[in-house]
Write a protein that holds these residues in place. Structure first.
Motif, PDB file in Angstrom:
ATOM      1  N   UNK A 277      32.881  71.104 -25.596  1.00 42.15           N
ATOM      2  CA  UNK A 277      32.415  69.983 -26.409  1.00 42.15           C
ATOM      3  C   UNK A 277      32.602  68.619 -25.753  1.00 42.15           C
ATOM      4  N   UNK A 278      33.108  68.586 -24.536  1.00 47.97           N
ATOM      5  CA  UNK A 278      33.383  67.299 -23.874  1.00 47.97           C
ATOM      6  C   UNK A 278      34.251  66.433 -24.785  1.00 47.97           C
ATOM      7  N   UNK A 279      33.848  65.162 -24.987  1.00 49.25           N
ATOM      8  CA  UNK A 279      34.645  64.261 -25.823  1.00 49.25           C
ATOM      9  C   UNK A 279      34.026  64.091 -27.210  1.00 49.25           C
ATOM     10  N   UNK A 280      33.257  65.073 -27.646  1.00 46.41           N
ATOM     11  CA  UNK A 280      32.500  64.943 -28.885  1.00 46.41           C
ATOM     12  C   UNK A 280      33.384  64.917 -30.136  1.00 46.41           C
ATOM     13  N   UNK A 281      34.542  65.588 -30.090  1.00 45.42           N
ATOM     14  CA  UNK A 281      35.384  65.699 -31.279  1.00 45.42           C
ATOM     15  C   UNK A 281      36.816  65.245 -30.975  1.00 45.42           C
ATOM     16  N   UNK A 282      37.039  63.960 -30.802  1.00 45.75           N
ATOM     17  CA  UNK A 282      38.403  63.472 -30.561  1.00 45.75           C
ATOM     18  C   UNK A 282      39.268  63.658 -31.813  1.00 45.75           C
ATOM     19  N   UNK A 283      40.560  63.932 -31.584  1.00 46.64           N
ATOM     20  CA  UNK A 283      41.475  64.095 -32.715  1.00 46.64           C
ATOM     21  C   UNK A 283      42.364  62.871 -32.912  1.00 46.64           C
ATOM     22  N   UNK A 284      42.373  61.959 -31.946  1.00 43.35           N
ATOM     23  CA  UNK A 284      43.145  60.725 -32.090  1.00 43.35           C
ATOM     24  C   UNK A 284      42.636  59.706 -31.080  1.00 43.35           C
ATOM     25  N   UNK A 285      43.239  58.507 -31.111  1.00 43.84           N
ATOM     26  CA  UNK A 285      42.876  57.469 -30.165  1.00 43.84           C
ATOM     27  C   UNK A 285      43.591  57.599 -28.835  1.00 43.84           C
ATOM     28  N   UNK A 286      44.503  58.563 -28.726  1.00 44.99           N
ATOM     29  CA  UNK A 286      45.229  58.798 -27.467  1.00 44.99           C
ATOM     30  C   UNK A 286      44.471  59.806 -26.625  1.00 44.99           C
ATOM     31  N   UNK A 287      44.188  59.436 -25.395  1.00 48.44           N
ATOM     32  CA  UNK A 287      43.420  60.323 -24.514  1.00 48.44           C
ATOM     33  C   UNK A 287      44.110  61.661 -24.332  1.00 48.44           C
ATOM     34  N   UNK A 288      45.461  61.656 -24.228  1.00 46.59           N
ATOM     35  CA  UNK A 288      46.194  62.898 -23.971  1.00 46.59           C
ATOM     36  C   UNK A 288      46.015  63.912 -25.099  1.00 46.59           C
ATOM     37  N   UNK A 289      45.865  63.426 -26.346  1.00 49.48           N
ATOM     38  CA  UNK A 289      45.679  64.348 -27.471  1.00 49.48           C
ATOM     39  C   UNK A 289      44.327  65.045 -27.432  1.00 49.48           C
ATOM     40  N   UNK A 290      43.374  64.441 -26.774  1.00 46.23           N
ATOM     41  CA  UNK A 290      42.004  64.970 -26.768  1.00 46.23           C
ATOM     42  C   UNK A 290      41.729  65.914 -25.607  1.00 46.23           C
ATOM     43  N   UNK A 291      42.611  65.927 -24.624  1.00 46.69           N
ATOM     44  CA  UNK A 291      42.445  66.871 -23.499  1.00 46.69           C
ATOM     45  C   UNK A 291      43.079  68.195 -23.901  1.00 46.69           C
TER      46      UNK A 291
END
Length: 318
Positions: A277-291
């Motif tokens: 999904x690439x960056x389509x569904x971020x879970x927070x504003x912190x980049x580390x949480x989304x990787x």
């Protein structure tokens, strides 16, 4: 003054371990104290003729249950991946919700034996009237093995008399040995612990850590034991740093490395659905949480529609 002196003497009697039936019961009731002799209590417990313990065992849980005539059941429960707990279960609300007392006391044929006070317990309005954690549950088990009787006391629901629920140690030891063998064969995790799992990644990385591998091994072990698990949704994600094309490829690689490890660990490939999904569904504003790559287990009876990757539980979306 005389009442306060008698109250103080009763509390000292309990705390110093004098025999419980010869002391005064001290129960917290609505911020005050209820005083009553043990002889006035409504006692529930199995006798020599009807004291039995029953083991229900599997790789998912080990449960020792004991019928308390007139009250309900006493249950020691140990789920895979968790610790021993204990609860009292009753179909009728015989105790008033509030603060009760848990002790380990001697049976009637051992007069003079010191009573051990384990502390206060919360009595609820639910079917599980009392629930305690590992520390209290282990102390209760130790008491039963030494011939003592764990007892919960609380004011009755509709009057001021105490209700006492006592566990019998008779016929406990043999089922407990079977219980110990059951515990040694439990799975390392239960379904709730792994139903939604998350593998984090460093920036630009697709490498699994040792901790990630242990978690994936536990998932594979559980799936091999639970025949109701039908599929695993493995979803790869990235942060928003870099181009969309790069992030799409990176999220796909992250999902695939997790899927490949699960397959090597024994999960059938046909059960795994891999999505990126690439960056389509971020879970927070912190980049580390989304990787991340997330793993969601679905059982028989779950919604058959393949769910969107943005519908999940908090940081475990996937």
């Amino acid at each position: 003054m005389a009442t306060q002196q008698r109250a103080g003497q009763a509390l000292r009697s309990i705390s110093t371990g004098r025999h419980f039936r010869r002391s005064i019961l001290a129960l917290m009731v609505g911020g005050g104290l209820l005083w009553a002799s043990a002889a006035d209590a409504r006692n529930f417990g199995a006798g020599i003729e009807n004291s039995d313990w029953y083991l229900s065992d599997s790789v998912f849980s080990c449960t020792l249950s004991h019928e308390v005539p007139g009250y309900g059941r006493a249950v020691f429960s140990h789920k895979a991946g968790e610790q021993l707990t204990f609860y009292l279960e009753s179909d009728l609300p015989l105790m008033r919700p509030g603060r009760g007392l848990l002790v380990v006391e001697a049976p009637t044929w051992r007069p003079g034996e010191a009573t051990r006070r384990l502390g206060h317990v919360d009595v609820s309005d639910s079917r599980k009237t009392v629930e305690v954690g590992q520390r209290e549950a282990m102390a209760m088990v130790e008491g039963l093995l030494s011939g003592m009787a764990p007892t919960v006391t609380r004011q009755a629901r509709h009057d001021s008399d105490p209700v006492r629920v006592r566990l019998s140690n008779i016929n406990f030891r043999t089922p407990f040995e079977d219980y110990r063998r059951c515990v040694s064969g439990l799975l390392p995790v239960n379904f709730e612990q792994i139903q939604r799992s998350r593998v984090p990644f460093a920036s630009g990385s697709t490498a699994l850590s040792d901790g990630d591998r242990r978690m994936l091994d536990n998932i594979a072990t559980y799936v091999s034991a639970d025949q109701t698990v039908e599929r695993l949704l493995v979803d790869g994600h990235s942060d928003s740093i870099g181009s969309r094309i790069q992030n799409r490829a990176l999220s796909e690689q992250r999902a695939q490395v997790v899927a490949d490890y699960l397959i090597k660990a024994g999960v059938p490939e046909s059960m795994i659905i891999v999505r990126s999904h690439a960056d389509q569904f971020p879970v927070s504003g912190r980049a580390a949480d989304n990787r991340r790559t997330t793993i969601r287990l679905e059982r028989e009876g779950d919604n058959k529609e393949i769910r969107r990757a943005d519908r999940g539980a908090g940081a475990y979306n996937g």
